[in-house]
Design a protein around this motif. Structure first.
Motif, mmCIF file in Angstrom:
data_model
loop_
_atom_site.group_PDB
_atom_site.id
_atom_site.type_symbol
_atom_site.label_atom_id
_atom_site.label_comp_id
_atom_site.label_asym_id
_atom_site.label_seq_id
_atom_site.Cartn_x
_atom_site.Cartn_y
_atom_site.Cartn_z
ATOM 1 N N ALA A 150 9.761 2.847 -0.540
ATOM 2 C CA ALA A 150 8.576 3.598 -0.957
ATOM 3 C C ALA A 150 8.476 4.939 -0.230
ATOM 4 C CB ALA A 150 7.326 2.759 -0.711
ATOM 5 N N VAL A 151 8.768 4.935 1.058
ATOM 6 C CA VAL A 151 8.740 6.192 1.829
ATOM 7 C C VAL A 151 9.789 7.161 1.294
ATOM 8 C CG1 VAL A 151 9.219 7.189 4.096
ATOM 9 C CG2 VAL A 151 7.760 5.162 3.907
ATOM 10 N N ARG A 152 10.962 6.630 0.950
ATOM 11 C CA ARG A 152 12.025 7.484 0.402
ATOM 12 C C ARG A 152 11.577 8.113 -0.923
ATOM 13 N NH1 ARG A 152 15.688 4.100 1.513
ATOM 14 N NH2 ARG A 152 15.679 2.979 -0.475
ATOM 15 N N ILE A 153 10.961 7.338 -1.787
ATOM 16 C CA ILE A 153 10.466 7.864 -3.068
ATOM 17 C C ILE A 153 9.413 8.936 -2.823
ATOM 18 C CG2 ILE A 153 9.093 7.274 -5.099
ATOM 19 C CD1 ILE A 153 10.509 4.553 -5.092
ATOM 20 N N GLN B 254 0.830 -1.205 0.000
ATOM 21 C CA GLN B 254 0.000 0.000 0.000
ATOM 22 C C GLN B 254 0.869 1.261 0.000
ATOM 23 O OE1 GLN B 254 -2.691 -0.294 3.317
ATOM 24 N NE2 GLN B 254 -4.126 -1.617 2.213
ATOM 25 N N VAL B 255 1.956 1.211 0.779
ATOM 26 C CA VAL B 255 2.882 2.356 0.807
ATOM 27 C C VAL B 255 3.518 2.518 -0.567
ATOM 28 C CG1 VAL B 255 4.913 3.335 1.911
ATOM 29 C CG2 VAL B 255 3.294 2.007 3.258
ATOM 30 N N ARG B 256 3.896 1.397 -1.197
ATOM 31 C CA ARG B 256 4.467 1.467 -2.547
ATOM 32 C C ARG B 256 3.458 2.049 -3.541
ATOM 33 N NH1 ARG B 256 4.516 -1.632 -7.268
ATOM 34 N NH2 ARG B 256 6.497 -1.518 -8.429
ATOM 35 N N ALA B 257 2.200 1.636 -3.434
ATOM 36 C CA ALA B 257 1.173 2.173 -4.333
ATOM 37 C C ALA B 257 1.007 3.675 -4.146
ATOM 38 C CB ALA B 257 -0.154 1.453 -4.090
ATOM 39 N N PRO C 74 9.442 -6.919 3.291
ATOM 40 C CA PRO C 74 8.447 -5.839 3.415
ATOM 41 C C PRO C 74 9.006 -4.566 4.039
ATOM 42 C CG PRO C 74 7.460 -7.940 4.029
ATOM 43 C CD PRO C 74 8.926 -8.203 3.799
ATOM 44 N N ALA C 75 9.913 -4.714 5.024
ATOM 45 C CA ALA C 75 10.486 -3.512 5.651
ATOM 46 C C ALA C 75 11.318 -2.723 4.657
ATOM 47 C CB ALA C 75 11.345 -3.913 6.854
#
Length: 422
Positions: free
Chosen positions: A123-126, A50-53, A116-117
């Motif tokens: 994803a958060v970095r992006i 979900q974070v990646r999305a 997953p971590a």
């Protein structure tokens, strides 16, 4: 040796302590195991996805914002002669760099087995980088808008935009003539995208004219800014230019493919004959396996010929796939010199197929929007195609062209799926 009272006291203390500490250590180990398992659980994977999305959505926003910034930089250069502040150009360069790096990292987050971590951290970095780049873009656009309002006449802005529209129409010529040429010679599948692009170019140019007419009506009012209308007209002109490029590129690719067909068939059949020579030097079992594959490839090649004249780009693509399968069938039986000679003959057709695949993917994403995965694959395909064109070694160029085809096909499939899903 008899046990003394002192020894008994030590044992009485030591045994319970060992039990307590051992139990505590066991509990710690169980807790660590449980935490690690939880972090790899389907629920943790779903949360990270979900974070990646969410990062993908932000990345698409940045990609669109870079396109908008390209538009404003071009508009600024065309209308204001390069006298506007340089903040737009600086913001564009920074945003392009962030976008390209982020797409590369985003693509890497889809690799199998990623923890997953680690997926979440990436994803958060992006998301953080794209948010910062979007903020810089917004600030640069505000500065540019303030400068325009203070320095440029609305009447001059509208006149310059009308000049852009007239140049575009002159460059476009008559799209219907190109479609008529294609439809008279080739199957509809070869020119359907070109026909859609022709309609899109005409509609976008007409929309730009309507918007500029509205802007002209407001240009005399000193209390109103026409920058919004000008930007909207420029977007329409960009759509018209993009569709005109698709039309011209499709016409060029189809006609060039039709001209190249005889040579591609000859080169493929020559490669099959050469493979038969290689087969004659193999052990019996290997020769039999290769012979069966060569017969199948020859039959596939013969099956392409009856409709080739009506479907030139599709046929070129299929011939490139036949050559790919032939290389796989030969495998280690090829010497370095034979592999080099085969790559030289296969490269022109494979490059043409890769160019067509990239053009189709670009058109699909331009019309459907496409998500971050589709755009990441398109960017990869464009890079591989550029690498194929620049490579000095034919084998390296052929490998890069084949990778470009695969990436472009994946990008188009994802964009088509996104369009259907909507």
């Amino acid at each position: 040796m008899p046990v003394t009272d002192t020894d008994g006291g030590i044992l009485d203390w030591l045994i319970p302590a060992a039990v307590v500490f051992g139990s505590a250590a066991l509990l710690v180990l169980v807790a660590v195991w449980a935490v690690k398992r939880a972090r790899r659980s389907p629920r943790a994977r779903a949360a990270a996805e979900q974070v990646r999305a969410r990062a993908g959505v932000q990345l698409v926003r940045l990609d669109d914002a870079v396109d908008e910034l390209d538009l404003e930089v071009a508009l600024s250069g065309a209308l204001y002669g390069g006298t506007a502040p340089a903040s737009l150009r600086r913001a564009r360069m920074t945003a392009q760099h962030v976008r390209d790096e982020s797409f590369d990292e985003f693509r890497g987050l889809s690799r199998p087995g990623l923890h997953p971590a680690e997926l979440r951290r990436g994803a958060v970095r992006i998301e953080r980088r794209t948010d910062e780049a979007l903020g810089r873009i917004a600030a640069a656009r505000e500065e540019h808008a303030a400068w325009v309002a203070a320095n440029i006449s609305a009447v001059d802005q509208v006149a310059a935009a009308r000049g852009h529209l007239e140049r575009l129409r002159a460059e476009m010529g008559d799209p219907a003539a190109l479609i008529a040429d294609l439809s008279a010679r080739f199957d509809e599948a070869e020119w359907a995208d070109a026909a859609r692009a022709a309609r899109g170019a005409r509609d976008a140019a007409a929309s730009a004219e309507d918007i500029l007419s509205q802007a002209a009506a407001h240009a005399g009012d000193p209390t109103r800014s026409v920058l919004t209308e000008l930007a909207e007209a420029e977007r329409a002109l960009r759509r018209a230019e993009a569709d005109a490029r698709i039309l011209e590129e499709t016409h060029r690719l189809v006609t060039q493919a039709a001209q190249a067909l005889p040579g591609e068939f000859d080169a493929a059949r020559s490669a099959l004959r050469h493979a038969q020579t290689v087969r004659s030097h193999l052990p019996p079992a290997a020769a039999e396996r290769l012979g069966g594959e060569l017969r199948a490839l020859s039959a596939d090649l013969d099956g392409l010929e009856p409709r080739a004249a009506r479907r030139p780009t599709k046929t070129i693509d299929e011939i490139a796939r036949v050559r790919d399968r032939l290389d796989m069938a030969l495998g280690d039986a090829h010497t370095a010199q034979q592999r080099l000679r085969g790559a030289r003959t296969a490269l022109p057709g494979t490059l043409a197929a890769a160019r067509a695949a990239v053009a189709q993917a670009e058109g699909a994403i331009a019309h459907s929007g496409g998500g971050a995965d589709a755009r990441a694959r398109l960017l990869s395909a464009q890079r591989e195609l550029a690498a194929a064109r620049q490579a000095q070694d034919p084998v390296d160029a052929l490998d890069a062209a084949r990778r470009a085809m695969r990436e472009a096909e994946d990008a188009k499939a994802l964009a088509d799926y996104s369009r259907l899903a909507r």
